[in-house]
Motif scaffolding. Structure first.
Motif, PDB file in Angstrom:
ATOM      1  N   ILE A  12     -36.260 -27.655  42.370  1.00  0.00           N
ATOM      2  CA  ILE A  12     -37.526 -27.152  42.892  1.00  0.00           C
ATOM      3  C   ILE A  12     -37.479 -25.641  43.106  1.00  0.00           C
ATOM      4  O   ILE A  12     -38.457 -24.930  42.900  1.00  0.00           O
ATOM      5  N   GLU A  13     -36.332 -25.137  43.504  1.00  0.00           N
ATOM      6  CA  GLU A  13     -36.166 -23.707  43.789  1.00  0.00           C
ATOM      7  C   GLU A  13     -36.584 -22.852  42.598  1.00  0.00           C
ATOM      8  O   GLU A  13     -37.130 -21.755  42.765  1.00  0.00           O
ATOM      9  N   ALA A  14     -36.316 -23.353  41.394  1.00  0.00           N
ATOM     10  CA  ALA A  14     -36.640 -22.590  40.189  1.00  0.00           C
ATOM     11  C   ALA A  14     -38.147 -22.381  40.022  1.00  0.00           C
ATOM     12  O   ALA A  14     -38.571 -21.485  39.287  1.00  0.00           O
ATOM     13  N   LEU A  15     -38.967 -23.197  40.715  1.00  0.00           N
ATOM     14  CA  LEU A  15     -40.418 -23.101  40.586  1.00  0.00           C
ATOM     15  C   LEU A  15     -41.044 -22.233  41.670  1.00  0.00           C
ATOM     16  O   LEU A  15     -42.246 -22.005  41.661  1.00  0.00           O
ATOM     17  N   ARG A  16     -40.241 -21.744  42.587  1.00  0.00           N
ATOM     18  CA  ARG A  16     -40.772 -20.939  43.687  1.00  0.00           C
ATOM     19  C   ARG A  16     -41.498 -19.707  43.155  1.00  0.00           C
ATOM     20  O   ARG A  16     -40.990 -19.006  42.286  1.00  0.00           O
ATOM     21  N   GLY A 157     -46.976 -29.547  44.322  1.00  0.00           N
ATOM     22  CA  GLY A 157     -48.003 -30.574  44.413  1.00  0.00           C
ATOM     23  C   GLY A 157     -48.527 -30.964  43.040  1.00  0.00           C
ATOM     24  O   GLY A 157     -48.780 -32.143  42.770  1.00  0.00           O
ATOM     25  N   LEU A 158     -48.696 -29.978  42.161  1.00  0.00           N
ATOM     26  CA  LEU A 158     -49.153 -30.261  40.800  1.00  0.00           C
ATOM     27  C   LEU A 158     -48.129 -31.103  40.048  1.00  0.00           C
ATOM     28  O   LEU A 158     -48.482 -32.069  39.368  1.00  0.00           O
ATOM     29  N   VAL A 159     -46.858 -30.750  40.164  1.00  0.00           N
ATOM     30  CA  VAL A 159     -45.811 -31.556  39.524  1.00  0.00           C
ATOM     31  C   VAL A 159     -45.819 -32.965  40.092  1.00  0.00           C
ATOM     32  O   VAL A 159     -45.657 -33.947  39.363  1.00  0.00           O
ATOM     33  N   ALA A 160     -46.053 -33.093  41.390  1.00  0.00           N
ATOM     34  CA  ALA A 160     -46.047 -34.401  42.040  1.00  0.00           C
ATOM     35  C   ALA A 160     -47.204 -35.275  41.595  1.00  0.00           C
ATOM     36  O   ALA A 160     -47.068 -36.497  41.489  1.00  0.00           O
ATOM     37  N   SER A 161     -48.358 -34.662  41.322  1.00  0.00           N
ATOM     38  CA  SER A 161     -49.527 -35.441  40.887  1.00  0.00           C
ATOM     39  C   SER A 161     -49.554 -35.626  39.382  1.00  0.00           C
ATOM     40  O   SER A 161     -50.108 -36.613  38.878  1.00  0.00           O
ATOM     41  N   LEU A 224     -50.873 -24.464  32.171  1.00  0.00           N
ATOM     42  CA  LEU A 224     -50.900 -24.088  30.755  1.00  0.00           C
ATOM     43  C   LEU A 224     -49.509 -23.768  30.215  1.00  0.00           C
ATOM     44  O   LEU A 224     -49.327 -23.624  29.003  1.00  0.00           O
ATOM     45  N   ASN A 225     -48.552 -23.648  31.119  1.00  0.00           N
ATOM     46  CA  ASN A 225     -47.167 -23.442  30.713  1.00  0.00           C
ATOM     47  C   ASN A 225     -46.704 -24.667  29.915  1.00  0.00           C
ATOM     48  O   ASN A 225     -46.808 -25.808  30.391  1.00  0.00           O
ATOM     49  N   GLU A 226     -46.208 -24.436  28.732  1.00  0.00           N
ATOM     50  CA  GLU A 226     -45.804 -25.552  27.871  1.00  0.00           C
ATOM     51  C   GLU A 226     -44.743 -26.430  28.520  1.00  0.00           C
ATOM     52  O   GLU A 226     -44.664 -27.634  28.249  1.00  0.00           O
ATOM     53  N   ASP A 227     -43.965 -25.860  29.434  1.00  0.00           N
ATOM     54  CA  ASP A 227     -42.923 -26.639  30.094  1.00  0.00           C
ATOM     55  C   ASP A 227     -43.509 -27.708  31.016  1.00  0.00           C
ATOM     56  O   ASP A 227     -42.856 -28.710  31.312  1.00  0.00           O
ATOM     57  N   PHE A 228     -44.748 -27.509  31.481  1.00  0.00           N
ATOM     58  CA  PHE A 228     -45.363 -28.475  32.393  1.00  0.00           C
ATOM     59  C   PHE A 228     -45.527 -29.831  31.728  1.00  0.00           C
ATOM     60  O   PHE A 228     -45.453 -30.876  32.375  1.00  0.00           O
ATOM     61  N   TYR A 229     -45.744 -29.818  30.416  1.00  0.00           N
ATOM     62  CA  TYR A 229     -46.009 -31.071  29.710  1.00  0.00           C
ATOM     63  C   TYR A 229     -44.744 -31.859  29.387  1.00  0.00           C
ATOM     64  O   TYR A 229     -44.813 -32.985  28.888  1.00  0.00           O
ATOM     65  N   THR A 230     -43.603 -31.297  29.674  1.00  0.00           N
ATOM     66  CA  THR A 230     -42.367 -32.028  29.400  1.00  0.00           C
ATOM     67  C   THR A 230     -42.111 -33.122  30.421  1.00  0.00           C
ATOM     68  O   THR A 230     -41.317 -34.025  30.183  1.00  0.00           O
ATOM     69  N   GLY A 231     -42.757 -33.024  31.584  1.00  0.00           N
ATOM     70  CA  GLY A 231     -42.596 -34.059  32.598  1.00  0.00           C
ATOM     71  C   GLY A 231     -41.345 -33.908  33.435  1.00  0.00           C
ATOM     72  O   GLY A 231     -41.018 -34.802  34.226  1.00  0.00           O
ATOM     73  N   LEU A 233     -38.571 -30.952  35.659  1.00  0.00           N
ATOM     74  CA  LEU A 233     -38.642 -29.760  36.506  1.00  0.00           C
ATOM     75  C   LEU A 233     -37.944 -28.552  35.875  1.00  0.00           C
ATOM     76  O   LEU A 233     -37.646 -27.591  36.565  1.00  0.00           O
ATOM     77  N   GLN A 234     -37.680 -28.609  34.586  1.00  0.00           N
ATOM     78  CA  GLN A 234     -37.016 -27.498  33.909  1.00  0.00           C
ATOM     79  C   GLN A 234     -38.065 -26.578  33.302  1.00  0.00           C
ATOM     80  O   GLN A 234     -38.696 -26.890  32.297  1.00  0.00           O
ATOM     81  N   PHE A 235     -38.286 -25.424  33.915  1.00  0.00           N
ATOM     82  CA  PHE A 235     -39.285 -24.480  33.441  1.00  0.00           C
ATOM     83  C   PHE A 235     -38.606 -23.192  32.993  1.00  0.00           C
ATOM     84  O   PHE A 235     -37.621 -22.756  33.593  1.00  0.00           O
ATOM     85  N   SER A 236     -39.139 -22.596  31.941  1.00  0.00           N
ATOM     86  CA  SER A 236     -38.608 -21.341  31.431  1.00  0.00           C
ATOM     87  C   SER A 236     -38.884 -20.217  32.432  1.00  0.00           C
ATOM     88  O   SER A 236     -40.030 -20.000  32.840  1.00  0.00           O
ATOM     89  N   SER A 237     -37.833 -19.509  32.818  1.00  0.00           N
ATOM     90  CA  SER A 237     -38.008 -18.405  33.764  1.00  0.00           C
ATOM     91  C   SER A 237     -38.878 -17.310  33.151  1.00  0.00           C
ATOM     92  O   SER A 237     -39.648 -16.648  33.853  1.00  0.00           O
ATOM     93  N   LYS A 238     -38.785 -17.127  31.842  1.00  0.00           N
ATOM     94  CA  LYS A 238     -39.594 -16.111  31.161  1.00  0.00           C
ATOM     95  C   LYS A 238     -41.074 -16.438  31.286  1.00  0.00           C
ATOM     96  O   LYS A 238     -41.897 -15.557  31.569  1.00  0.00           O
TER      97      LYS A 238
END
Length: 345
Positions: A12-16, A157-161, A224-231, A233-238
């Motif tokens: 979760i920290e990576a999404l802060r 919250g968005l990831v949770a829903s 709209l981040n493409e990582d969101f659709y992977t389902g 919690l691994q999001f690109s820092s870039k």
């Protein structure tokens, strides 16, 4: 269970949201009797469970699964009340206690409830409940920090829903108090309200939460981040850096710009009186020093400072400048404790 929870926190920290200003000196661990709080809630409020509130309990399980947080760590209670209210209470590192008003539960669909629950759990996972700003809870700095924390919590919250339309509906409902009978969820039309804003809402700068419009825009960019659709919690820092930049621009334009300028002006005053302190300690205000003062603070301030110093003896000027410096530092402290501490060090 604690090990599993810490793994969840690391993800979760990576999404802060990067707008949160992090400093170990800004965190304090509060001594809390979590068992006493939990026992009091069990005795006075309704605990969400599969036996009594099966639909809500299923939503809690869904959030637990999506955030990869142990279900046993989450205690959710409902209390009677007409206000739309949800809060994450102080607990321990190992348990999250969340309360919902009955009015908010009735307003939200099960999926919308998952967004709000995920938002509250985020405060626990990101340890927001430990943040304080050196005894100045209502400083401009602390309010900006609070608003940044809400952006972070909305993301979780968005990831949770799992769905942006659900998150937007939940935010619009909590902002308006209206249910599905009155609302038609035309998100683009709702977001166009921002085009009607001509200036900065000074009241918004005094709030712990960004406006619903800013929160919705922040969530849309995040979704709209493409990582969101992977389902996961691994999001690109870039990608997150680009998203955060857009959010910062919104906050700067609609809320934080004038607030930050107020802090900058206060820091400029401190710098000026510190320069004046050096000048009066020497006992002379040479042409060279006047030129430097002019370059830093402008013609008008040079004239004012020269006139000010001419009317005082050396001992009077030392005492008066010291008093002015302390006054400016004190004022800066009410706006930005962090900046004030930096100038004092």
């Amino acid at each position: 269970m604690l090990k599993e929870l810490e793994s969840c926190r690391a993800r979760i920290e990576a999404l802060r949201f990067s707008g949160e200003r992090q400093s170990c000196s800004q965190h304090k661990k509060f001594a809390v009797d979590a068992q006493r709080i939990r026992d009091s809630l069990f005795s006075q409020e309704l605990s969400i469970s599969s036996a009594v509130t099966p639909t809500l309990d299923e939503s809690v399980l869904n959030v637990s699964h999506r955030l990869e947080i142990p279900r046993a760590c989450i205690h959710v209670f409902v209390f009677p009340g007409p206000d739309l209210n949800a809060q994450c209470l102080l607990g321990t590192d190992g348990e999250c206690i969340v309360r919902f008003s009955s009015a908010l539960i009735d307003l939200l669909s099960p999926k919308e409830f998952e967004f709000v629950l995920g938002h509250e759990i985020a405060h626990f996972l990101l340890r927001h409940y430990r943040t304080e700003f050196f005894g100045q809870p209502h400083s401009i700095e602390s309010l900006m920090h609070d608003r940044a924390m809400e952006i972070s919590a909305d993301r979780i919250g968005l990831v949770a829903s799992g769905a942006i339309d659900v998150a937007i509906r939940a935010l619009i409902k909590t902002a308006s108090g209206l249910n599905d009978r009155h609302l038609r969820f035309d998100v683009s039309s709702f977001m166009r309200q921002m085009d009607k804003i001509e200036g900065t809402d000074t009241r918004a700068a005094e709030s712990t939460h960004p406006s619903i419009l800013i929160r919705c825009r922040a969530l849309i960019w995040f979704s709209l981040n493409e990582d969101f659709y992977t389902g996961n919690l691994q999001f690109s820092s870039k990608n997150l850096i680009q998203i955060d930049k857009r959010i910062e621009e919104d906050l700067q334009r609609f809320i934080d710009g004038p607030a930050k300028q107020k802090i900058a002006n206060a820091e400029r005053d401190v710098a000026m009186w510190m320069r004046a302190k050096t000048i009066v300690a020497k006992g002379t205000f040479t042409k060279d020093e006047q030129s430097k003062f002019k370059d830093e603070f402008g013609d008008q301030m040079l004239v004012k400072m020269t006139t000010f110093l001419k009317g005082l003896s050396k001992s009077e000027s030392i005492d008066t400048v010291e008093a002015k410096l302390n006054e400016s530092l004190s004022y800066l402290s009410t706006l930005s404790p962090t900046a004030s501490r930096a100038w004092r060090s």
